[in-house]
Design an enzyme around this catalytic site. Structure first.
Site, PDB file in Angstrom:
ATOM      1  N   ASP A 144       0.801  -1.236   0.000  1.00  0.00           N
ATOM      2  CA  ASP A 144       0.000   0.000   0.000  1.00  0.00           C
ATOM      3  C   ASP A 144       0.830   1.280   0.000  1.00  0.00           C
ATOM      4  OD1 ASP A 144      -2.673  -0.975  -0.112  1.00  0.00           O
ATOM      5  OD2 ASP A 144      -2.460  -1.685   1.942  1.00  0.00           O
TER       6      ASP A 144
ATOM      7  N   ASP B  27      -6.966  -3.531  -5.953  1.00  0.00           N
ATOM      8  CA  ASP B  27      -6.576  -2.255  -5.347  1.00  0.00           C
ATOM      9  C   ASP B  27      -5.113  -1.889  -5.649  1.00  0.00           C
ATOM     10  OD1 ASP B  27      -8.347  -4.008  -4.004  1.00  0.00           O
ATOM     11  OD2 ASP B  27      -8.355  -2.791  -2.195  1.00  0.00           O
TER      12      ASP B  27
END
Ligand code: GLY
Length: 391
Positions: free
Chosen positions: A115, A173
């Site tokens: 992330d 994502d």
């Protein structure tokens, strides 16, 4: 001249700046105030409740929920503050962002998460855009290096979640983390970051999408052979459903990948995803998706998906002007402004209400989320000033 003064001068010369808001939450209501002005008021309120080392995440049962710097959402609060500084020129936002980013910068060495694009590029990419500095360059480059350690040439992907050794999990994502890698190649001339990003994007086109251009959430690759061993969901309704936020992460990610490569394959993919989302029979009339496109019509909406969708469409509009996606983005933003924006001083000082984080886990259902605010603010800035991209 100090760094801050030169930064302020630069921002004041920008066409999009409005006067700093002197209003307090008592003196305004959300029906009469400009959304960016409300955002500034809310975030000034939020700052008072955030302690050093805490990163606002949500607001539940009257309590501000925060995380540490290692949580995937840690970059959204400082990223939002930088946009608010850019819009107002009010140094209070910049100063708070700098304090928060001081606690965040150690994550540049975090190799246990994919992330890093969210965590580091949202704040440092924006800070570097307004006030380019060797320090931000170094933090971003180290972050790109840390992210690159998760790439496997066998699977052709960046690993998303750590798991059992026989699994290699990749979530849609992850397309959002590629912008950091593109930046690293532009900054250093080292093409390895670019190569990882396009390989990941290509593998994802090959395996992550269904016939109807919706995407699975999680793919499990065999780390030894690169073959896909499972297609499933973690945050969606079912393995074969279309989790709303996942669809728009893909849309945003392929739009960025087209911008950074100029390769029409990615533009085509972004266009297909946009058409899947916007023509879906279960997309409500106000264009704020239910949390999963296969969930019942009265299931909770996910306003975060709407904010990400609006921001992505505002960029995609540039590359596919005949589709007039900017008009659709305007509609979505109008819906958020009229039905999902909090009254000043409420909602834990977050701007947007009614989001869903992880419904199957019973976590963050019908709450504000820091990334809904970030992409809402980003969309408003894109509406007002066009795209502002870090280089
Ligand atoms: N990347 C996690 C999410 O969208 O919830």
């Amino acid at each position: 001249m100090t760094k801050f003064l030169s930064l302020l001068l630069m921002v004041m010369m920008m066409a999009c700046q409005t006067s700093p808001s002197e209003q307090s939450s008592e003196s305004i209501d959300s029906a009469s105030v400009e959304p960016l002005e409300l955002a500034a008021v809310q975030y000034k309120g939020m700052m008072e409740n955030v302690s050093p080392g805490e990163f606002p995440r949500s607001f539940e049962n009257g309590e501000l929920i925060t995380s540490g710097s290692g949580w995937w959402c840690s970059g959204f609060y400082p990223g939002s503050l930088i946009y608010l500084f850019e819009n107002t020129g009010d140094s209070v936002f910049w100063d708070e962002a700098m304090v928060v980013m001081d606690s965040l910068k150690k994550e540049q060495y975090n190799t246990a998460t994919h992330d890093l694009g969210f965590m580091m590029y949202c704040p440092y990419g924006n800070a570097n855009r307004l006030a380019p500095s060797a320090e931000y360059d170094e933090i971003l480059l180290n972050s790109a290096k840390s992210l690159s350690t998760r790439f496997s040439p066998v699977t052709g992907c960046i690993r998303s979640w750590d798991s059992d050794p026989e699994d290699f999990l990749v979530i849609i994502d992850n397309m959002m983390n590629l912008e950091l890698l593109f930046w690293a190649t532009k900054h250093t001339g080292d093409s390895s970051f670019y190569d990882i990003a396009v390989t990941h994007a290509n593998t994802t086109i090959e395996n992550h999408f269904r016939e109807d251009n919706s995407s699975w959430h999680v793919l499990n690759y065999n780390p030894e052979t690169g073959e896909v061993q499972e297609k499933k969901t973690a945050q969606g309704l079912a393995d074969d459903s279309a989790w709303a936020r996942g669809q728009v992460w893909g849309l945003y990610g392929y739009t960025v990948t087209f911008r950074e490569t100029g390769d029409s394959v990615y533009l085509e993919q972004a266009g297909k995803i946009a058409e899947f989302v916007l023509n879906h029979p279960n997309l409500p009339a106000d264009k704020v998706p239910v949390w999963d496109f296969n969930a019942p019509a009265d299931a909770p909406r996910d306003a975060s998906a709407a904010a990400i969708l609006a921001s992505a469409l505002l960029e995609l509009d540039r590359y596919l002007p005949e589709k007039n996606y900017a008009a659709t983005a305007d509609e979505i933003l109008n819906s958020l402004e009229s039905g999902y924006m909090a009254e000043p001083g409420t909602n834990g000082n977050f701007i947007i209400e009614h989001c869903v984080g992880h419904l199957p886990a019973g976590s963050e259902v019908d709450v504000p989320l820091s990334y809904a605010d970030y992409y809402f603010i980003e969309s408003l800035m894109r509406q007002k000033c066009g795209l502002a991209l870090a280089n």
